[in-house]
Design a protein around this motif. Structure first.
Motif, PDB file in Angstrom:
ATOM      1  N   SER A 112      -5.445 -24.431 -37.937  1.00 48.23           N
ATOM      2  CA  SER A 112      -4.586 -25.418 -37.365  1.00 48.23           C
ATOM      3  C   SER A 112      -5.391 -26.260 -36.184  1.00 48.23           C
ATOM      4  O   SER A 112      -6.455 -25.706 -35.804  1.00 48.23           O
ATOM      5  CB  SER A 112      -3.390 -24.810 -36.729  1.00 48.23           C
ATOM      6  N   LYS A 114      -4.720 -26.170 -33.086  1.00 47.32           N
ATOM      7  CA  LYS A 114      -4.803 -25.495 -32.082  1.00 47.32           C
ATOM      8  C   LYS A 114      -6.249 -24.865 -31.681  1.00 47.32           C
ATOM      9  O   LYS A 114      -6.353 -24.626 -30.253  1.00 47.32           O
ATOM     10  CB  LYS A 114      -3.883 -24.253 -32.155  1.00 47.32           C
ATOM     11  N   SER A 118      -8.009 -23.638 -28.036  1.00 46.25           N
ATOM     12  CA  SER A 118      -8.231 -22.404 -27.971  1.00 46.25           C
ATOM     13  C   SER A 118      -9.758 -22.227 -27.359  1.00 46.25           C
ATOM     14  O   SER A 118     -10.181 -21.520 -27.110  1.00 46.25           O
ATOM     15  CB  SER A 118      -7.921 -21.496 -29.001  1.00 46.25           C
ATOM     16  N   SER A 137       3.158 -16.993 -27.494  1.00 48.60           N
ATOM     17  CA  SER A 137       3.349 -17.857 -28.874  1.00 48.60           C
ATOM     18  C   SER A 137       4.029 -17.256 -30.057  1.00 48.60           C
ATOM     19  O   SER A 137       3.338 -15.846 -30.103  1.00 48.60           O
ATOM     20  CB  SER A 137       2.213 -18.579 -29.215  1.00 48.60           C
ATOM     21  N   ASN A 140       0.904 -20.785 -34.132  1.00 45.55           N
ATOM     22  CA  ASN A 140      -0.576 -21.273 -34.273  1.00 45.55           C
ATOM     23  C   ASN A 140      -1.449 -21.091 -32.749  1.00 45.55           C
ATOM     24  O   ASN A 140      -2.604 -20.990 -32.919  1.00 45.55           O
ATOM     25  CB  ASN A 140      -0.589 -22.492 -34.674  1.00 45.55           C
ATOM     26  N   ALA A 141      -0.555 -21.224 -31.860  1.00 41.78           N
ATOM     27  CA  ALA A 141      -1.644 -21.010 -30.693  1.00 41.78           C
ATOM     28  C   ALA A 141      -2.141 -19.767 -30.500  1.00 41.78           C
ATOM     29  O   ALA A 141      -3.146 -19.664 -30.278  1.00 41.78           O
ATOM     30  CB  ALA A 141      -0.692 -21.380 -29.407  1.00 41.78           C
ATOM     31  N   SER A 144      -4.768 -18.781 -33.447  1.00 45.70           N
ATOM     32  CA  SER A 144      -5.688 -19.656 -33.180  1.00 45.70           C
ATOM     33  C   SER A 144      -6.673 -18.865 -32.099  1.00 45.70           C
ATOM     34  O   SER A 144      -7.899 -18.740 -32.153  1.00 45.70           O
ATOM     35  CB  SER A 144      -5.570 -21.165 -32.563  1.00 45.70           C
ATOM     36  N   ARG A 205      -4.138 -19.382 -21.703  1.00 45.92           N
ATOM     37  CA  ARG A 205      -3.935 -20.441 -22.700  1.00 45.92           C
ATOM     38  C   ARG A 205      -2.669 -20.648 -22.779  1.00 45.92           C
ATOM     39  O   ARG A 205      -1.959 -20.137 -23.775  1.00 45.92           O
ATOM     40  CB  ARG A 205      -4.782 -19.733 -24.049  1.00 45.92           C
ATOM     41  N   THR A 207      -0.108 -23.699 -22.833  1.00 42.04           N
ATOM     42  CA  THR A 207       0.130 -25.324 -22.985  1.00 42.04           C
ATOM     43  C   THR A 207       1.110 -25.884 -22.076  1.00 42.04           C
ATOM     44  O   THR A 207       1.979 -25.321 -21.945  1.00 42.04           O
ATOM     45  CB  THR A 207       0.554 -25.610 -24.638  1.00 42.04           C
ATOM     46  N   LYS A 217      -7.695 -30.636 -27.336  1.00 43.67           N
ATOM     47  CA  LYS A 217      -6.799 -31.505 -28.246  1.00 43.67           C
ATOM     48  C   LYS A 217      -7.010 -32.934 -28.397  1.00 43.67           C
ATOM     49  O   LYS A 217      -7.102 -33.573 -29.517  1.00 43.67           O
ATOM     50  CB  LYS A 217      -5.320 -31.165 -28.057  1.00 43.67           C
ATOM     51  N   SER A 300       6.429 -24.802 -36.121  1.00 41.97           N
ATOM     52  CA  SER A 300       5.523 -25.158 -34.847  1.00 41.97           C
ATOM     53  C   SER A 300       5.827 -26.287 -34.134  1.00 41.97           C
ATOM     54  O   SER A 300       5.189 -26.471 -33.103  1.00 41.97           O
ATOM     55  CB  SER A 300       4.433 -25.586 -35.663  1.00 41.97           C
ATOM     56  N   THR A 377      -1.832 -31.364 -38.690  1.00 46.11           N
ATOM     57  CA  THR A 377      -1.934 -30.286 -37.628  1.00 46.11           C
ATOM     58  C   THR A 377      -2.068 -29.021 -38.163  1.00 46.11           C
ATOM     59  O   THR A 377      -2.632 -28.130 -37.196  1.00 46.11           O
ATOM     60  CB  THR A 377      -1.004 -30.466 -36.709  1.00 46.11           C
TER      61      THR A 377
END
Ligand SMILES: *Cc1c(COP(=O)(O)O)cnc(C)c1O
Ligand SMILES: [Zn+2]
Length: 414
Positions: A112, A114, A118, A137, A140-141, A144, A205, A207, A217, A300, A377
């Motif tokens: 992904s 993400k 990361s 999360s 995917n965060a 990742s 980490r 967001t 990103k 997601s 994504t």
């Protein structure tokens, strides 16, 4: 951080000194997300068409002059970035577009986009000498962060709400993340993670508050600009949940214009699921997003309280774009069409951008002959169950030639 010259609040413009360690505006609080600023004159000298063409590093670190790292990236042996920008000519013709390219970020180390964030988090954690990187999360965060931390030999502390999708959970388990499973929903897990992160000195980490994550990103925009040799497409489409990816596109494209590597910023369109659309509503109403209880198959982008709303709304308005919605059925159809007509298998949230483009063409919001880019994504392997909504495995046949012939006739291949 050698290249960073300042941090500035997106809402009020106040400057926050990077040394303060604050990650949101002192005046505006958590809504006041920060832009990371660079010496663009220096970036213009460091990043030229010639220097980029000669650079054999295809990872995001080729854009070091526009990234907040200063050495920590050496800890990361996996290549993050350099994903393909695939021409989709059959789809372009079918949709009446002048050109269509698909940026396939399903082909990242953890499958992904993400990973772009990361990677920056792990690099900065290494520079700070942190013991571990932490996040909350379900998706995917987390997977990742687990992947890239494992590669860098660093620990990842992941706060998981009770319900987590199977494939993404499998990644966390496989990579040996330090899991804190919380008997509660995402928002509670998020608050607990935030507190523990501060108390134990983990690198966050997170967001929506850590401004350096959107710097990672934005590299997807830098790559698109470079791959298009400085000629911007008319419109770029991507799915939006917290709005971090979408907001960072604007910053990335704008910086490429500022250093002379792109002719203009394209119109940016963020795409939300109808059942999880606080950003799209705020775009129309002109106010701030109202929190909602989200409901969509696209996990997601199933976000009820978008934390990066200020940058997302700016991206839509300043680029002459929009934030729009699509129905879950349109997202599933986008998964099917991308897989069959372009050979690109996306998870539902990963196909939302394409669903938005199809809807914009149908409604006349995207003009005929336009040049469009859609960003995928996340890979479809993240959520294989979604395929059951449009396809099923056929019944097995008897193991004989006659049955094979019958089946091939059914398929129109006899
Ligand atoms: C996180 C994610 C998004 C949405 O990104 P935001 O920054 O939360 O808007 C879209 N698609 C996939 C596959 C994601 O993992
Ligand atoms: Zn502010």
């Amino acid at each position: 951080m050698t290249h960073v010259i300042g941090l500035r609040c997106v809402l009020c413009g106040r400057e926050e000194p990077p040394e303060s360690g604050r990650m949101v505006c002192a005046r505006c609080g958590d809504d006041g997300t920060l832009d990371v600023e660079y010496d663009l004159g220096e970036a213009r000298r460091a990043l030229t068409r010639e220097s980029l063409d000669a650079d054999r590093d295809r990872s995001i670190w080729r854009y070091r002059a526009l990234l907040p790292v200063s050495g920590g990236e050496a800890r990361l042996p996996l290549r993050v970035g350099g994903t393909p920008l695939v021409p989709a000519e059959r789809l372009a013709r079918a949709l009446g577009l002048g050109a269509l390219h698909v940026k396939d970020d399903g082909r990242m180390p953890s499958a992904s986009l993400k990973d772009r964030a990361s990677a920056v988090a792990v690099a900065l954690a290494a520079e700070a000498g942190a013991r571990a990187v932490a996040c909350a999360s379900t998706g995917n965060a987390a997977s990742s962060l687990a992947t890239l931390s494992a590669a860098a030999g660093m620990r990842s502390v992941i706060f998981l709400p009770e319900a987590a999708p199977l494939a993404k959970l499998a990644q966390l388990l496989a990579h040996g993340a330090d899991l804190v499973r919380v008997r509660a929903g995402y928002d509670t897990a998020f608050d607990l993670a935030a507190r523990a992160t501060v108390e134990h000195g983990f690198y966050p980490r997170n967001t929506g508050t850590n401004p350096y994550l959107s710097e990672g990103k934005k590299t997807v925009a830098l790559e698109i600009a470079e791959d298009m040799r400085g000629h911007a497409p008319d419109r770029v489409y991507v799915g939006a949940g917290d709005g971090c990816i979408f907001g960072s596109l604007y910053k990335g494209f704008r910086e490429m214009v500022a250093i002379g590597l792109l002719d203009r910023v394209p119109a940016l369109v963020g795409v939300q699921a109808e059942g999880a659309a606080p950003l799209a509503r705020a775009f129309v109403s002109g106010g701030r997003p109202e929190p909602i209880e989200p409901s969509t198959i696209a996990d997601s982008i199933s976000v009820g309280r978008p934390r990066d709303w200020a940058k997302a709304l700016r991206a839509a308005r300043a680029s002459g774009g929009a934030i729009r919605t699509v129905a879950d059925a349109e997202i599933i159809d986008a998964v099917r069409v991308l897989a069959r007509e372009a050979g690109i298998f996306a998870e539902p949230a990963g196909a939302a951008g394409f669903a938005g483009l199809v809807a914009d063409r149908r409604e006349g919001r995207c003009p005929e002959g336009a040049a469009a880019v859609v960003i995928v994504t996340g890979s479809g392997l993240k959520d294989p169950g979604a395929v059951a909504r449009f396809a099923a495995a056929p019944e097995p046949i008897a193991p004989e030639t006659r049955a094979v012939e019958t089946r091939l006739a059914e398929l129109g291949l006899a």
